[in-house]
Every structure is written in structure tokens, then in C-alpha cells.
Motif scaffolding. Structure first.
Motif, PDB file in Angstrom:
ATOM      1  N   ARG A  66     -68.944   9.149 -65.052  1.00 27.15           N
ATOM      2  CA  ARG A  66     -69.122   8.188 -63.953  1.00 27.15           C
ATOM      3  C   ARG A  66     -69.934   6.986 -64.402  1.00 27.15           C
ATOM      4  NH1 ARG A  66     -68.305   9.254 -58.306  1.00 27.15           N
ATOM      5  NH2 ARG A  66     -67.454  11.328 -58.053  1.00 27.15           N
ATOM      6  N   ALA A  67     -70.995   7.213 -65.175  1.00 29.24           N
ATOM      7  CA  ALA A  67     -71.827   6.107 -65.662  1.00 29.24           C
ATOM      8  C   ALA A  67     -71.016   5.198 -66.585  1.00 29.24           C
ATOM      9  CB  ALA A  67     -73.049   6.652 -66.387  1.00 29.24           C
ATOM     10  N   ALA A  68     -70.191   5.787 -67.441  1.00 28.47           N
ATOM     11  CA  ALA A  68     -69.355   4.983 -68.334  1.00 28.47           C
ATOM     12  C   ALA A  68     -68.336   4.178 -67.539  1.00 28.47           C
ATOM     13  CB  ALA A  68     -68.641   5.877 -69.340  1.00 28.47           C
ATOM     14  N   ALA A  69     -67.751   4.777 -66.525  1.00 29.18           N
ATOM     15  CA  ALA A  69     -66.777   4.064 -65.696  1.00 29.18           C
ATOM     16  C   ALA A  69     -67.445   2.936 -64.913  1.00 29.18           C
ATOM     17  CB  ALA A  69     -66.088   5.027 -64.742  1.00 29.18           C
TER      18      ALA A  69
ATOM     19  N   ARG B 150     -63.350  18.893 -62.457  1.00 26.76           N
ATOM     20  CA  ARG B 150     -62.131  18.851 -63.257  1.00 26.76           C
ATOM     21  C   ARG B 150     -62.061  17.537 -64.012  1.00 26.76           C
ATOM     22  NH1 ARG B 150     -56.386  18.924 -60.483  1.00 26.76           N
ATOM     23  NH2 ARG B 150     -56.571  16.719 -60.807  1.00 26.76           N
ATOM     24  N   ARG B 151     -61.665  17.610 -65.262  1.00 22.72           N
ATOM     25  CA  ARG B 151     -61.495  16.417 -66.085  1.00 22.72           C
ATOM     26  C   ARG B 151     -60.304  15.636 -65.520  1.00 22.72           C
ATOM     27  NH1 ARG B 151     -63.448  16.201 -71.498  1.00 22.72           N
ATOM     28  NH2 ARG B 151     -63.906  18.403 -71.193  1.00 22.72           N
ATOM     29  N   PRO B 152     -60.467  14.335 -65.234  1.00 22.14           N
ATOM     30  CA  PRO B 152     -59.382  13.558 -64.627  1.00 22.14           C
ATOM     31  C   PRO B 152     -58.115  13.554 -65.479  1.00 22.14           C
ATOM     32  CG  PRO B 152     -61.431  12.311 -64.616  1.00 22.14           C
ATOM     33  CD  PRO B 152     -61.666  13.529 -65.435  1.00 22.14           C
ATOM     34  N   GLY B 153     -56.991  13.786 -64.833  1.00 20.45           N
ATOM     35  CA  GLY B 153     -55.698  13.747 -65.489  1.00 20.45           C
ATOM     36  C   GLY B 153     -55.345  15.000 -66.261  1.00 20.45           C
ATOM     37  N   THR B 154     -56.173  16.033 -66.183  1.00 12.80           N
ATOM     38  CA  THR B 154     -55.882  17.272 -66.901  1.00 12.80           C
ATOM     39  C   THR B 154     -55.998  18.448 -65.950  1.00 12.80           C
ATOM     40  OG1 THR B 154     -58.181  17.674 -67.525  1.00 12.80           O
ATOM     41  CG2 THR B 154     -56.881  16.322 -69.024  1.00 12.80           C
TER      42      THR B 154
ATOM     43  N   THR C  33     -57.883  21.046 -66.928  1.00 14.24           N
ATOM     44  CA  THR C  33     -59.041  21.764 -67.447  1.00 14.24           C
ATOM     45  C   THR C  33     -60.303  21.210 -66.825  1.00 14.24           C
ATOM     46  OG1 THR C  33     -59.255  20.234 -69.296  1.00 14.24           O
ATOM     47  CG2 THR C  33     -57.930  22.210 -69.676  1.00 14.24           C
ATOM     48  N   LEU C  34     -61.348  22.010 -66.892  1.00 15.24           N
ATOM     49  CA  LEU C  34     -62.653  21.613 -66.385  1.00 15.24           C
ATOM     50  C   LEU C  34     -63.447  20.957 -67.506  1.00 15.24           C
ATOM     51  CD1 LEU C  34     -63.310  24.949 -64.487  1.00 15.24           C
ATOM     52  CD2 LEU C  34     -62.510  22.801 -63.505  1.00 15.24           C
ATOM     53  N   TYR C  35     -64.528  20.279 -67.152  1.00 16.78           N
ATOM     54  CA  TYR C  35     -65.355  19.657 -68.175  1.00 16.78           C
ATOM     55  C   TYR C  35     -65.945  20.697 -69.124  1.00 16.78           C
ATOM     56  CZ  TYR C  35     -65.313  14.935 -66.284  1.00 16.78           C
ATOM     57  OH  TYR C  35     -64.926  13.683 -65.887  1.00 16.78           O
ATOM     58  N   CYS C  36     -66.142  21.930 -68.673  1.00 18.36           N
ATOM     59  CA  CYS C  36     -66.706  22.960 -69.539  1.00 18.36           C
ATOM     60  C   CYS C  36     -65.635  23.629 -70.406  1.00 18.36           C
ATOM     61  CB  CYS C  36     -67.464  24.001 -68.714  1.00 18.36           C
ATOM     62  SG  CYS C  36     -66.459  24.823 -67.472  1.00 18.36           S
ATOM     63  N   GLY C  37     -64.383  23.172 -70.333  1.00 14.39           N
ATOM     64  CA  GLY C  37     -63.334  23.656 -71.212  1.00 14.39           C
ATOM     65  C   GLY C  37     -62.492  24.781 -70.647  1.00 14.39           C
ATOM     66  N   ARG C  38     -62.816  25.300 -69.496  1.00 15.48           N
ATOM     67  CA  ARG C  38     -62.034  26.407 -68.914  1.00 15.48           C
ATOM     68  C   ARG C  38     -60.887  25.856 -68.079  1.00 15.48           C
ATOM     69  NH1 ARG C  38     -67.040  29.931 -66.692  1.00 15.48           N
ATOM     70  NH2 ARG C  38     -68.370  28.262 -67.400  1.00 15.48           N
ATOM     71  N   PRO C  39     -59.875  26.667 -67.804  1.00 13.43           N
ATOM     72  CA  PRO C  39     -58.753  26.198 -66.976  1.00 13.43           C
ATOM     73  C   PRO C  39     -59.185  26.057 -65.513  1.00 13.43           C
ATOM     74  CG  PRO C  39     -58.425  28.493 -67.590  1.00 13.43           C
ATOM     75  CD  PRO C  39     -59.635  28.019 -68.328  1.00 13.43           C
ATOM     76  N   ALA C  40     -58.719  25.008 -64.875  1.00 17.22           N
ATOM     77  CA  ALA C  40     -59.095  24.724 -63.486  1.00 17.22           C
ATOM     78  C   ALA C  40     -58.277  25.559 -62.522  1.00 17.22           C
ATOM     79  CB  ALA C  40     -58.908  23.248 -63.180  1.00 17.22           C
ATOM     80  N   GLY C  41     -58.955  26.085 -61.517  1.00 20.14           N
ATOM     81  CA  GLY C  41     -58.291  26.802 -60.439  1.00 20.14           C
ATOM     82  C   GLY C  41     -58.227  25.910 -59.213  1.00 20.14           C
ATOM     83  N   GLY C  42     -58.194  26.537 -58.058  1.00 17.35           N
ATOM     84  CA  GLY C  42     -58.121  25.789 -56.806  1.00 17.35           C
ATOM     85  C   GLY C  42     -59.454  25.160 -56.428  1.00 17.35           C
TER      86      GLY C  42
ATOM     87  N   MET D 210     -67.054  14.180 -54.728  1.00 18.04           N
ATOM     88  CA  MET D 210     -65.936  14.624 -55.530  1.00 18.04           C
ATOM     89  C   MET D 210     -65.765  16.123 -55.297  1.00 18.04           C
ATOM     90  SD  MET D 210     -65.418  13.938 -59.512  1.00 18.04           S
ATOM     91  CE  MET D 210     -63.818  14.080 -60.176  1.00 18.04           C
ATOM     92  N   ASP D 211     -64.538  16.555 -55.221  1.00 19.06           N
ATOM     93  CA  ASP D 211     -64.264  17.977 -55.002  1.00 19.06           C
ATOM     94  C   ASP D 211     -64.583  18.784 -56.248  1.00 19.06           C
ATOM     95  OD1 ASP D 211     -63.402  17.568 -52.444  1.00 19.06           O
ATOM     96  OD2 ASP D 211     -61.289  17.413 -52.988  1.00 19.06           O
ATOM     97  N   THR D 212     -65.062  19.974 -56.005  1.00 20.10           N
ATOM     98  CA  THR D 212     -65.295  20.882 -57.119  1.00 20.10           C
ATOM     99  C   THR D 212     -64.183  21.914 -57.151  1.00 20.10           C
ATOM    100  OG1 THR D 212     -66.684  22.293 -55.752  1.00 20.10           O
ATOM    101  CG2 THR D 212     -67.789  20.593 -57.027  1.00 20.10           C
ATOM    102  N   HIS D 213     -64.000  22.506 -58.316  1.00 19.51           N
ATOM    103  CA  HIS D 213     -62.943  23.491 -58.520  1.00 19.51           C
ATOM    104  C   HIS D 213     -63.553  24.774 -59.055  1.00 19.51           C
ATOM    105  CE1 HIS D 213     -59.506  20.688 -58.120  1.00 19.51           C
ATOM    106  NE2 HIS D 213     -60.445  19.821 -58.436  1.00 19.51           N
ATOM    107  N   ALA D 214     -62.861  25.856 -58.835  1.00 21.44           N
ATOM    108  CA  ALA D 214     -63.250  27.142 -59.399  1.00 21.44           C
ATOM    109  C   ALA D 214     -62.514  27.326 -60.715  1.00 21.44           C
ATOM    110  CB  ALA D 214     -62.898  28.271 -58.435  1.00 21.44           C
ATOM    111  N   VAL D 215     -63.007  28.256 -61.504  1.00 15.60           N
ATOM    112  CA  VAL D 215     -62.305  28.615 -62.734  1.00 15.60           C
ATOM    113  C   VAL D 215     -61.084  29.444 -62.332  1.00 15.60           C
ATOM    114  CG1 VAL D 215     -62.471  29.915 -64.883  1.00 15.60           C
ATOM    115  CG2 VAL D 215     -64.419  28.581 -64.079  1.00 15.60           C
ATOM    116  N   ARG D 216     -59.945  29.187 -62.976  1.00 18.25           N
ATOM    117  CA  ARG D 216     -58.737  29.924 -62.645  1.00 18.25           C
ATOM    118  C   ARG D 216     -58.963  31.415 -62.923  1.00 18.25           C
ATOM    119  NH1 ARG D 216     -53.829  28.529 -66.052  1.00 18.25           N
ATOM    120  NH2 ARG D 216     -54.643  26.477 -65.635  1.00 18.25           N
ATOM    121  N   GLY D 217     -58.682  32.219 -61.923  1.00 23.97           N
ATOM    122  CA  GLY D 217     -58.822  33.663 -62.058  1.00 23.97           C
ATOM    123  C   GLY D 217     -60.224  34.171 -61.764  1.00 23.97           C
TER     124      GLY D 217
END
Length: 116
Positions: A58-61, A18-22, A24-33, A1-8
């Protein structure tokens, strides 16, 4: 799965999921590239909060998928067979029948054919 940086983020050497369909990241910060290229950089690390939450999702899915695939499929009744269409009867006639339908050649035509 691709990882993302925090925006800015300035360094972008920490990977977040990144949280699927949003956006934002799982840690609550905005997702960057995406920062997949930084995995080869020395000192790259993954966010622990994002990693744990992503593994939990993933385990729940996987559990939901296993639940749905372990059920017996319902009995499927076959669809009723459609009646076969028969092709139309051939309209071609040969030999004596053709001569009876067409008739004898006209005399002018006979003269043309006899001349050649």
C-alpha cells in the motif's frame, strides 16, 4: 480490505491478505474464501506476515500515485472548432406566394365548399 482464510483451514479465525491478481496470500499459502464475518468472533487475529507485506504494498502504491499526481499536466491544446451546420432554409410559404404556387381552387371544389 477483505481478509481471506487459508484454503482448507479448519477454524478460519486468522485473517490473511491476498496478493492482488493471484490466488495466493502474502504469506505464500493458497487463498481460501473471505472470512470477514469472523472479525466479530472472539480470538480473531491477522497474520503478521500478510499484514506487513500488505502495508508495504500500500505504501509503495501510494508513493507511485503521489508521484503521478504531483507532476504538472501537459498543456492541452483545444481541438479546432467544427464549423456550425446551418439549418436548411424554410420551405414554407404563406399568403400570396402560396396561392401563386398552388393556383386557384378548381371549380368542382368551389362548388363543394359553397354547398356547405
Amino acid at each position: 480490505m477483505d481478509t481471506h482464510a487459508v484454503r482448507g483451514a479448519a477454524l478460519k479465525t486468522t485473517g490473511h491478505y491476498r496478493r492482488p491478481g493471484t490466488r495466493t496470500l502474502y504469506c505464500g499459502r493458497p487463498a481460501g474464501g473471505r472470512n470477514a464475518i469472523f472479525r466479530t468472533v472472539r480470538g480473531w487475529k491477522a497474520c503478521r506476515t500478510c499484514t506487513a507485506a500488505e502495508q508495504r504494498d500500500r505504501a509503495a502504491a501510494a508513493a507511485v500515485a503521489a508521484e503521478h499526481t504531483s507532476e504538472q499536466p501537459a498543456a492541452v491544446t483545444p481541438a479546432p472548432a467544427r464549423p456550425r451546420r446551418t439549418p436548411p432554409a424554410p420551405t414554407y410559404v404563406y399568403g400570396a406566394q402560396q396561392l401563386a404556387i398552388i393556383g386557384t381552387p378548381r371549380p368542382a371544389q368551389g362548388a363543394l365548399f359553397a354547398a356547405h
